[in-house]
Design a protein around this motif. Structure first.
Motif, PDB file in Angstrom:
ATOM      1  N   LEU A 311       0.784  -0.944  -0.085  1.00  0.00           N
ATOM      2  CA  LEU A 311      -0.018  -0.024  -0.089  1.00  0.00           C
ATOM      3  C   LEU A 311       0.767   1.247  -0.073  1.00  0.00           C
ATOM      4  O   LEU A 311       1.928   1.332   0.437  1.00  0.00           O
ATOM      5  CB  LEU A 311      -1.017   0.039   1.455  1.00  0.00           C
ATOM      6  N   PRO A 312       0.473   2.261  -0.464  1.00  0.00           N
ATOM      7  CA  PRO A 312       1.210   3.713  -0.479  1.00  0.00           C
ATOM      8  C   PRO A 312       1.312   3.976   0.973  1.00  0.00           C
ATOM      9  O   PRO A 312       0.713   3.642   1.866  1.00  0.00           O
ATOM     10  CB  PRO A 312       0.438   4.575  -1.334  1.00  0.00           C
ATOM     11  N   ARG A 313       2.413   4.910   1.191  1.00  0.00           N
ATOM     12  CA  ARG A 313       2.841   5.253   2.483  1.00  0.00           C
ATOM     13  C   ARG A 313       1.585   5.967   3.377  1.00  0.00           C
ATOM     14  O   ARG A 313       1.510   5.936   4.803  1.00  0.00           O
ATOM     15  CB  ARG A 313       3.927   5.996   2.605  1.00  0.00           C
ATOM     16  N   TYR A 314       0.612   6.647   2.509  1.00  0.00           N
ATOM     17  CA  TYR A 314      -0.261   7.378   3.177  1.00  0.00           C
ATOM     18  C   TYR A 314      -1.496   6.378   3.593  1.00  0.00           C
ATOM     19  O   TYR A 314      -2.568   6.763   4.172  1.00  0.00           O
ATOM     20  CB  TYR A 314      -0.814   8.563   2.205  1.00  0.00           C
ATOM     21  N   LEU A 315      -1.496   5.071   3.270  1.00  0.00           N
ATOM     22  CA  LEU A 315      -2.429   4.318   3.848  1.00  0.00           C
ATOM     23  C   LEU A 315      -1.720   3.278   4.701  1.00  0.00           C
ATOM     24  O   LEU A 315      -2.112   2.177   5.088  1.00  0.00           O
ATOM     25  CB  LEU A 315      -2.854   3.401   2.844  1.00  0.00           C
ATOM     26  N   ARG A 316      -0.468   3.868   5.419  1.00  0.00           N
ATOM     27  CA  ARG A 316       0.116   2.864   6.323  1.00  0.00           C
ATOM     28  C   ARG A 316      -0.563   2.493   7.608  1.00  0.00           C
ATOM     29  O   ARG A 316      -0.216   1.612   8.354  1.00  0.00           O
ATOM     30  CB  ARG A 316       1.478   3.631   6.587  1.00  0.00           C
ATOM     31  N   PHE A 317      -1.766   3.039   7.800  1.00  0.00           N
ATOM     32  CA  PHE A 317      -2.446   2.755   9.077  1.00  0.00           C
ATOM     33  C   PHE A 317      -3.240   1.622   8.891  1.00  0.00           C
ATOM     34  O   PHE A 317      -3.651   0.753   9.865  1.00  0.00           O
ATOM     35  CB  PHE A 317      -3.296   3.994   9.373  1.00  0.00           C
ATOM     36  N   VAL A 318      -3.448   1.087   7.808  1.00  0.00           N
ATOM     37  CA  VAL A 318      -4.049  -0.163   7.333  1.00  0.00           C
ATOM     38  C   VAL A 318      -3.404  -1.324   7.746  1.00  0.00           C
ATOM     39  O   VAL A 318      -2.112  -1.614   7.544  1.00  0.00           O
ATOM     40  CB  VAL A 318      -4.429  -0.437   5.825  1.00  0.00           C
ATOM     41  N   ARG A 319      -4.079  -2.330   8.676  1.00  0.00           N
ATOM     42  CA  ARG A 319      -3.299  -3.623   9.047  1.00  0.00           C
ATOM     43  C   ARG A 319      -4.086  -4.708   8.377  1.00  0.00           C
ATOM     44  O   ARG A 319      -5.255  -4.790   8.205  1.00  0.00           O
ATOM     45  CB  ARG A 319      -3.333  -3.646  10.690  1.00  0.00           C
ATOM     46  N   GLY A 320      -3.169  -5.741   8.302  1.00  0.00           N
ATOM     47  CA  GLY A 320      -3.820  -6.762   7.497  1.00  0.00           C
ATOM     48  C   GLY A 320      -2.765  -7.630   6.849  1.00  0.00           C
ATOM     49  O   GLY A 320      -1.722  -7.743   7.112  1.00  0.00           O
ATOM     50  N   LEU A 321      -3.255  -8.473   5.817  1.00  0.00           N
ATOM     51  CA  LEU A 321      -2.608  -9.135   4.965  1.00  0.00           C
ATOM     52  C   LEU A 321      -3.083  -9.516   3.660  1.00  0.00           C
ATOM     53  O   LEU A 321      -4.341  -9.154   3.185  1.00  0.00           O
ATOM     54  CB  LEU A 321      -2.383 -10.492   5.525  1.00  0.00           C
ATOM     55  N   VAL A 322      -2.317  -9.989   2.773  1.00  0.00           N
ATOM     56  CA  VAL A 322      -2.532 -10.294   1.384  1.00  0.00           C
ATOM     57  C   VAL A 322      -1.669 -11.729   1.213  1.00  0.00           C
ATOM     58  O   VAL A 322      -0.759 -11.905   1.436  1.00  0.00           O
ATOM     59  CB  VAL A 322      -1.694  -9.180   0.148  1.00  0.00           C
ATOM     60  N   ASP A 323      -2.706 -12.452   0.655  1.00  0.00           N
ATOM     61  CA  ASP A 323      -2.153 -14.002   0.325  1.00  0.00           C
ATOM     62  C   ASP A 323      -2.246 -14.238  -1.275  1.00  0.00           C
ATOM     63  O   ASP A 323      -3.276 -14.169  -1.730  1.00  0.00           O
ATOM     64  CB  ASP A 323      -3.256 -14.851   0.959  1.00  0.00           C
ATOM     65  N   SER A 324      -0.998 -14.385  -1.892  1.00  0.00           N
ATOM     66  CA  SER A 324      -1.085 -14.427  -3.411  1.00  0.00           C
ATOM     67  C   SER A 324      -0.714 -15.795  -3.570  1.00  0.00           C
ATOM     68  O   SER A 324       0.040 -16.745  -3.141  1.00  0.00           O
ATOM     69  CB  SER A 324      -0.121 -13.620  -3.780  1.00  0.00           C
ATOM     70  N   ALA A 325      -1.441 -16.596  -4.706  1.00  0.00           N
ATOM     71  CA  ALA A 325      -1.138 -17.719  -5.201  1.00  0.00           C
ATOM     72  C   ALA A 325       0.025 -17.561  -6.513  1.00  0.00           C
ATOM     73  O   ALA A 325       0.454 -18.700  -6.877  1.00  0.00           O
ATOM     74  CB  ALA A 325      -2.218 -18.387  -5.662  1.00  0.00           C
ATOM     75  N   ASP A 326       0.128 -16.352  -6.835  1.00  0.00           N
ATOM     76  CA  ASP A 326       0.967 -16.197  -8.273  1.00  0.00           C
ATOM     77  C   ASP A 326       2.370 -15.588  -7.707  1.00  0.00           C
ATOM     78  O   ASP A 326       3.211 -15.723  -8.675  1.00  0.00           O
ATOM     79  CB  ASP A 326       0.067 -15.300  -9.038  1.00  0.00           C
ATOM     80  N   LEU A 327       2.730 -14.851  -6.608  1.00  0.00           N
ATOM     81  CA  LEU A 327       3.910 -13.957  -6.579  1.00  0.00           C
ATOM     82  C   LEU A 327       5.166 -15.179  -6.534  1.00  0.00           C
ATOM     83  O   LEU A 327       4.942 -16.039  -5.949  1.00  0.00           O
ATOM     84  CB  LEU A 327       3.781 -13.408  -5.325  1.00  0.00           C
ATOM     85  N   PRO A 328       6.058 -14.582  -7.366  1.00  0.00           N
ATOM     86  CA  PRO A 328       7.589 -15.336  -7.212  1.00  0.00           C
ATOM     87  C   PRO A 328       8.161 -14.998  -5.909  1.00  0.00           C
ATOM     88  O   PRO A 328       7.715 -14.053  -5.290  1.00  0.00           O
ATOM     89  CB  PRO A 328       8.113 -14.984  -8.330  1.00  0.00           C
ATOM     90  N   LEU A 329       9.024 -16.026  -5.297  1.00  0.00           N
ATOM     91  CA  LEU A 329       9.527 -15.811  -4.174  1.00  0.00           C
ATOM     92  C   LEU A 329      11.304 -15.699  -4.587  1.00  0.00           C
ATOM     93  O   LEU A 329      11.829 -16.408  -5.421  1.00  0.00           O
ATOM     94  CB  LEU A 329       9.571 -16.931  -3.080  1.00  0.00           C
ATOM     95  N   ASN A 330      12.051 -14.708  -3.746  1.00  0.00           N
ATOM     96  CA  ASN A 330      13.416 -14.700  -4.052  1.00  0.00           C
ATOM     97  C   ASN A 330      13.980 -15.804  -3.096  1.00  0.00           C
ATOM     98  O   ASN A 330      13.366 -16.640  -2.236  1.00  0.00           O
ATOM     99  CB  ASN A 330      13.988 -13.506  -3.607  1.00  0.00           C
ATOM    100  N   VAL A 331      15.281 -16.005  -3.026  1.00  0.00           N
ATOM    101  CA  VAL A 331      15.950 -17.247  -2.574  1.00  0.00           C
ATOM    102  C   VAL A 331      15.751 -17.308  -1.130  1.00  0.00           C
ATOM    103  O   VAL A 331      15.643 -18.262  -0.371  1.00  0.00           O
ATOM    104  CB  VAL A 331      17.379 -17.142  -2.710  1.00  0.00           C
ATOM    105  N   SER A 332      15.526 -16.112  -0.452  1.00  0.00           N
ATOM    106  CA  SER A 332      15.407 -16.182   1.077  1.00  0.00           C
ATOM    107  C   SER A 332      14.112 -16.229   1.658  1.00  0.00           C
ATOM    108  O   SER A 332      13.641 -16.447   2.759  1.00  0.00           O
ATOM    109  CB  SER A 332      16.107 -14.935   1.811  1.00  0.00           C
ATOM    110  N   ARG A 333      12.820 -16.001   0.855  1.00  0.00           N
ATOM    111  CA  ARG A 333      11.401 -15.928   1.172  1.00  0.00           C
ATOM    112  C   ARG A 333      11.248 -14.787   2.059  1.00  0.00           C
ATOM    113  O   ARG A 333      10.050 -14.305   2.361  1.00  0.00           O
ATOM    114  CB  ARG A 333      11.134 -16.946   1.745  1.00  0.00           C
ATOM    115  N   GLU A 334      12.203 -13.904   2.186  1.00  0.00           N
ATOM    116  CA  GLU A 334      11.935 -12.611   3.038  1.00  0.00           C
ATOM    117  C   GLU A 334      11.700 -11.428   2.240  1.00  0.00           C
ATOM    118  O   GLU A 334      11.236 -10.383   2.629  1.00  0.00           O
ATOM    119  CB  GLU A 334      13.218 -12.454   3.952  1.00  0.00           C
TER     120      GLU A 334
END
Length: 628
Positions: A311-334
């Motif tokens: 989210l853009p920085r002006y929506l930083r007060f929003v808390r929660g999560l996104v769960d994707s089935a498509d995103l690639p991960l890098n080697v560390s998963r972080e």
């Protein structure tokens, strides 16, 4: 490669393990806590692999069809065990999957069966996650039995260059699946604490598609930690309000109740689920200098990071999560790779959050007003940061005004109530509402019933320079340039002043301008003053008075603009001063400077020269005493 199933064999890793493990422990992973997440992720993969294989070979499930993951702690022996009843590994699987850095059994499995990752819900795309165990353990043992096999194997290593593979007695091995035993380092014994293990499992992996249990100590009963069902994948109609509240408190670290809940699933080119909340009160880190977001990212229900750039920085007060089935991960998963997929999710999520806020503002004005009270100052940052959504954000913005009382005013309502002949949305910026409401610059607007927005947040002085208009009406500061009030009638026409100043007043204004010299850019008769004698305004072009103060305080203003001194030509004091003759020249000179200092004080500044101001005031008092 040795194939004697009875032999114990020691092998060197097929890579420079010492160097790579050192890099991983000290560079790739920034938090040792991730080791449990990685082991649970691997266990969940193993269960998903078995589920897939059992479609064609149901006998692999035997009398144990339900997948599970268990975590066991043994503080006395400094051990943590993570066990699953998934597909398990053969000897060759161990050598391939655990003997080579960045060799992924999951990747090989996908390639072998030609399966789509979306269907199989496989998590691990890289093979280094297992080795994060060496951040907390000086030795790792893996005992595994391949589903349908009558052999079990033990893999063991200290992570310093070699590993050992040996047969394991069937009675000491799982009936099916894999057991990972961590022999903890001295500084990692605290991980055997049941509370810490439970919190890590819940926060990082509580929503993998496999139930997780915890055994606090040897001989203790297993108790459930996670049921393998992610709240965000359940239909909203099946979720109770208290479940949302409990989840919000866990994911946001708040103890209040959410002011708004945003739960949806996006389908199409990208598929992802979102469960987000607007807090009921301000989080303690709302004004953190880094202005980082606090949205968690999951990929196929496995935790990746808790500060994803979603989210853009002006929506930083929003808390929660996104769960994707498509995103690639890098080697560390972080960290995830910067990709069009992430950009697409970010855009869709931002639009949905703003859209839901707009619906709330329209349908539940009081609830939205509470949100604005807490987070309006942050949302307004978007007015100068997010050009693409500026119009959308302006519709969401709420303000105090000279007509709002203690409530909030939207721009659509302001425009609808504009006076005939009014061409702009007028505002006044400052740091104190009470002082703004008492400002002389407002007098002419109040006399005509013109509403003025009262902007008291520092960010206000910035966004008004970036938002040129709303609904075709430009924003204009009442402390800048010409007031443009002549076309708007007074509420009480009986108090309408003479159109022109007297020749004596015109002469006095010219005298003031000459006396003040370079202190002001001009001295003018004012149509915005009705009760006060003087006020200062900024030139038509350039920053308004408040913006100039902020830039000057920040050391980012090379040279301040000279203000315009406006004089009320109908004020009794001005008329009296204008009527003085040449014999009062020295007194008129003092009066000119005192009028300027009066305007500065009314504007929130100090007198230009405190000592000179004091001396002039003393002479004025002495004159009054002498004439008294």
């Amino acid at each position: 490669m040795t194939t004697d199933t009875k032999a114990t064999e020691t092998r060197a890793f097929e890579a420079d393990v010492s160097r790579l493990l050192h890099m991983m422990v000290h560079s790739v992973y920034s938090d040792k806590d991730v080791f449990l997440r990685e082991l649970i992720s691997n266990a969940a993969d193993a269960c998903e692999k078995l589920r897939f294989e059992a479609i064609s070979r149901p006998e692999l499930l035997g009398d144990d069809p339900k997948p599970r993951i268990s975590i066991s702690a043994d503080a006395d022996n400094r051990e943590i065990t993570v066990e699953d009843n998934g597909i398990g590994m053969s000897r060759d699987d161990m050598a391939e999957a655990l003997g080579t850095i960045a060799r992924s059994g999951t990747r090989a499995f996908i390639e072998r069966v030609g399966a789509d990752t979306e269907d199989t819900q496989l998590i691990g795309q890289f093979g280094v996650g297992f080795y994060s165990a060496f951040m907390v353990a000086d030795r790792v043992d893996v005992i595994s039995r391949l589903a349908g096999s009558e052999e079990a194997w033990r893999w063991s290593s200290d992570g310093k260059g070699s590993y050992e593979i040996a047969p394991a007695p069937l009675e000491a091995a799982p009936k099916r699946g894999t057991r990972v035993v961590l022999h903890l380092m001295d500084d990692a014994v605290s991980y055997t604490g049941s509370y810490r293990l439970e919190q890590l499992a819940k926060s990082q992996s509580g929503h993998v598609p496999v139930p997780i249990t915890l055994i606090e100590k040897p001989g203790a009963e297993a108790r459930d930690v996670a049921d393998g069902t992610a709240l965000w994948v359940r239909p909203k109609s099946e979720i109770k309000p208290e479940e949302y509240i409990d989840f919000y408190r866990g994911v946001a670290g708040q103890y209040d109740e959410p002011a708004a809940t945003i739960h949806f699933r996006a389908e199409g080119r990208q598929e992802y689920s979102v469960l987000a909340f607007v807090p009921g009160s301000r989080p303690f880190d709302l004004f953190d200098q880094d202005r980082k977001g606090r949205m968690k990212l999951y990929v196929r229900r496995v935790f990746i990071t808790d500060d994803a750039d979603l989210l853009p920085r002006y929506l930083r007060f929003v808390r929660g999560l996104v769960d994707s089935a498509d995103l690639p991960l890098n080697v560390s998963r972080e960290m995830i790779q910067e990709s069009p997929l992430l950009a697409s999710i970010r855009k869709g999520l931002t639009n949905r959050v703003l859209g839901d806020l707009a619906k709330l503002a329209e349908n539940e004005a009081e609830a939205y007003a509470r949100i604005w009270e807490n987070f309006g100052v942050v949302l307004k940052e978007g007015l100068y940061e997010d050009y693409e959504r500026r119009e959308q954000l302006l519709k969401l913005a709420r303000f105090h005004s000279t007509a709002s009382g203690e409530g909030w005013r939207g721009l659509a309502d302001y425009v609808a109530a504009m006076k005939e002949g009014q061409k702009a949305i007028f505002f006044m910026a400052g740091d104190d509402r009470a002082r703004l409401e008492a400002s002389p610059q407002l007098e002419g607007f109040k006399a005509r019933g013109i509403e003025v927005l009262l902007l008291t947040d520092p960010v206000d002085s910035f966004w008004v320079t970036m938002a040129p208009d709303f609904d075709g009406k430009p924003f204009k500061s009442v402390t800048q340039g010409v007031a443009e009030l002549s076309d708007i009638p007074l509420l009480d026409e009986a108090k309408k002043p003479d159109a022109a100043a007297t020749p004596e007043v015109d002469g006095f204004l010219a005298f003031i301008k000459s006396t003040l010299g370079d202190a002001v850019s001009d001295v003018k008769a004012s149509d915005r003053l009705t009760e006060s004698a003087v006020c200062l305004v900024a030139p038509e072009h350039g920053p308004d008075r408040q913006f100039e103060r902020l830039m000057n305080a920040a050391g980012r203003l090379d040279k301040a603009a000279k203000p315009i001194l406006e004089i009320n030509p109908r004020h009794a004091r001005v008329l009296a001063l204008a009527g003085l003759g040449d014999e009062d020249q020295a007194f008129k000179d003092d009066a000119a400077h005192l009028l300027y200092d009066e305007a500065r004080v009314l504007d929130g500044d100090k007198p230009a020269d405190a000592r000179a101001f004091s001396e002039r005031l003393a002479r004025l008092i002495a004159r009054g005493i002498a004439k008294g």
